[in-house]
Enzyme design. Sequence first.
Site, PDB file in Angstrom:
ATOM      1  N   SER A  42       0.825  -1.216   0.000  1.00  0.00           N
ATOM      2  CA  SER A  42       0.000   0.000   0.000  1.00  0.00           C
ATOM      3  C   SER A  42       0.857   1.264   0.000  1.00  0.00           C
ATOM      4  O   SER A  42       0.486   2.274  -0.606  1.00  0.00           O
ATOM      5  CB  SER A  42      -0.999   0.003   1.167  1.00  0.00           C
ATOM      6  OG  SER A  42      -0.358   0.232   2.393  1.00  0.00           O
ATOM      7  N   LYS A  66      13.268  -8.679   3.809  1.00  0.00           N
ATOM      8  CA  LYS A  66      14.627  -9.227   3.727  1.00  0.00           C
ATOM      9  C   LYS A  66      15.644  -8.135   4.006  1.00  0.00           C
ATOM     10  O   LYS A  66      15.400  -6.967   3.673  1.00  0.00           O
ATOM     11  CB  LYS A  66      14.885  -9.778   2.307  1.00  0.00           C
ATOM     12  CG  LYS A  66      14.001 -10.942   1.975  1.00  0.00           C
ATOM     13  CD  LYS A  66      14.526 -12.206   2.623  1.00  0.00           C
ATOM     14  CE  LYS A  66      13.470 -13.283   2.639  1.00  0.00           C
ATOM     15  NZ  LYS A  66      13.701 -14.348   3.567  1.00  0.00           N
ATOM     16  N   ILE A 101      18.772  -5.905   3.315  1.00  0.00           N
ATOM     17  CA  ILE A 101      19.407  -5.437   2.082  1.00  0.00           C
ATOM     18  C   ILE A 101      20.909  -5.613   2.218  1.00  0.00           C
ATOM     19  O   ILE A 101      21.516  -5.148   3.187  1.00  0.00           O
ATOM     20  CB  ILE A 101      19.087  -3.937   1.858  1.00  0.00           C
ATOM     21  CG1 ILE A 101      17.599  -3.757   1.605  1.00  0.00           C
ATOM     22  CG2 ILE A 101      19.873  -3.349   0.707  1.00  0.00           C
ATOM     23  CD1 ILE A 101      17.132  -4.323   0.291  1.00  0.00           C
ATOM     24  N   HIS A 108       9.456   2.514   8.706  1.00  0.00           N
ATOM     25  CA  HIS A 108       9.315   1.621   9.862  1.00  0.00           C
ATOM     26  C   HIS A 108       8.125   2.108  10.688  1.00  0.00           C
ATOM     27  O   HIS A 108       8.004   3.310  10.942  1.00  0.00           O
ATOM     28  CB  HIS A 108      10.606   1.664  10.691  1.00  0.00           C
ATOM     29  CG  HIS A 108      10.574   0.723  11.855  1.00  0.00           C
ATOM     30  ND1 HIS A 108      10.801  -0.628  11.706  1.00  0.00           N
ATOM     31  CD2 HIS A 108      10.315   0.925  13.161  1.00  0.00           C
ATOM     32  CE1 HIS A 108      10.685  -1.211  12.895  1.00  0.00           C
ATOM     33  NE2 HIS A 108      10.401  -0.298  13.790  1.00  0.00           N
ATOM     34  N   ASP A 125      17.240  -0.729  10.800  1.00  0.00           N
ATOM     35  CA  ASP A 125      16.539   0.455  11.326  1.00  0.00           C
ATOM     36  C   ASP A 125      17.452   1.503  11.949  1.00  0.00           C
ATOM     37  O   ASP A 125      17.038   2.233  12.843  1.00  0.00           O
ATOM     38  CB  ASP A 125      15.476   0.028  12.369  1.00  0.00           C
ATOM     39  CG  ASP A 125      14.490  -0.975  11.799  1.00  0.00           C
ATOM     40  OD1 ASP A 125      14.129  -0.843  10.621  1.00  0.00           O
ATOM     41  OD2 ASP A 125      14.078  -1.884  12.539  1.00  0.00           O
TER      42      ASP A 125
HETATM   43  C1  GRF Z   1       4.218  -0.816   6.875  1.00  0.00           C
HETATM   44  O1  GRF Z   1       3.617  -0.808   8.135  1.00  0.00           O
HETATM   45  C2  GRF Z   1       5.657  -0.363   6.968  1.00  0.00           C
HETATM   46  O2  GRF Z   1       5.881   0.550   8.007  1.00  0.00           O
HETATM   47  C3  GRF Z   1       6.383  -1.659   7.248  1.00  0.00           C
HETATM   48  O3  GRF Z   1       5.690  -2.630   6.501  1.00  0.00           O
HETATM   49  C4  GRF Z   1       4.341  -2.222   6.288  1.00  0.00           C
HETATM   50  C5  GRF Z   1       4.107  -2.254   4.813  1.00  0.00           C
HETATM   51  O4  GRF Z   1       2.777  -2.043   4.488  1.00  0.00           O
HETATM   52  N1  GRF Z   1       7.779  -1.540   6.925  1.00  0.00           N
HETATM   53  P1  GRF Z   1       2.355  -2.002   2.937  1.00  0.00           P
HETATM   54  O5  GRF Z   1       2.823  -3.317   2.316  1.00  0.00           O
HETATM   55  O6  GRF Z   1       3.009  -0.815   2.319  1.00  0.00           O
HETATM   56  O7  GRF Z   1       0.861  -1.916   2.939  1.00  0.00           O
END
Ligand code: GRF
Length: 196
Positions: A14, A92, A94, A110, A151
């Site tokens: 998304s 995964k 990187i 994140h 992170d």
């Molecule tokens: C999000 O909550 C993002 O913060 C995390 O993975 C999720 C991805 O959601 N890294 P989407 O696949 O973009 O809907």
Amino acid sequence: MSFNIAFFASHNGSNMQAIIDACKSGRLKSIPALVISNNSKSGAIERAVNEGIPSFHISSATHQNDEERNEYIISLLKHYNVNLVVLAGYMKKIDNSIIEFMNGMVLNIHPALLPKYGGENMYGMNVHKAVIEAGESESGATVHFVNSNYDEGKILKQSRVIIEKSDTPEILANKVLATEHQLYVDVISLLEHGSV
Ligand code: GRF
């Protein structure tokens, strides 16, 4: 400046879709060039097909050898002239060779206020459970550059949400995700304008 963006995504995609939509509407000047997913059945691959963006399933099933897999990814980044990698729910790690090839132009989002609640096992619902168990009164999302530690790269921008006493991890996850799409687009816009 404008970027040729490669998205790396494992699931729904998304965030990736929000950025693609912003490119299509002219809010961003960048071009979605490529989608890479380690999950052949991901929503991200489906979205790429719908949008006519070249997509590739690359995983240990397609390339058993780590080095060959990373070399293949780099060959695609070269072929599509990618100058920004956007991790959007990519499960995964990187490899350093990719970060070096991109001169550090690799972003991640994140779902917490880093530097808290980051690290190797902090993904998906684990993050939101930990935030609620700690009794935090707010959470949010963080867009940051990616370095070789989970992170830990430079933080570029964060969104914030208030946590109510009645919030479950699922409710919190939805609240945070609702802020992520705009946040990710904003950061790429700032990068296009050289403002970060
Ligand atoms: C999000 O909550 C993002 O913060 C995390 O993975 C999720 C991805 O959601 N890294 P989407 O696949 O973009 O809907």
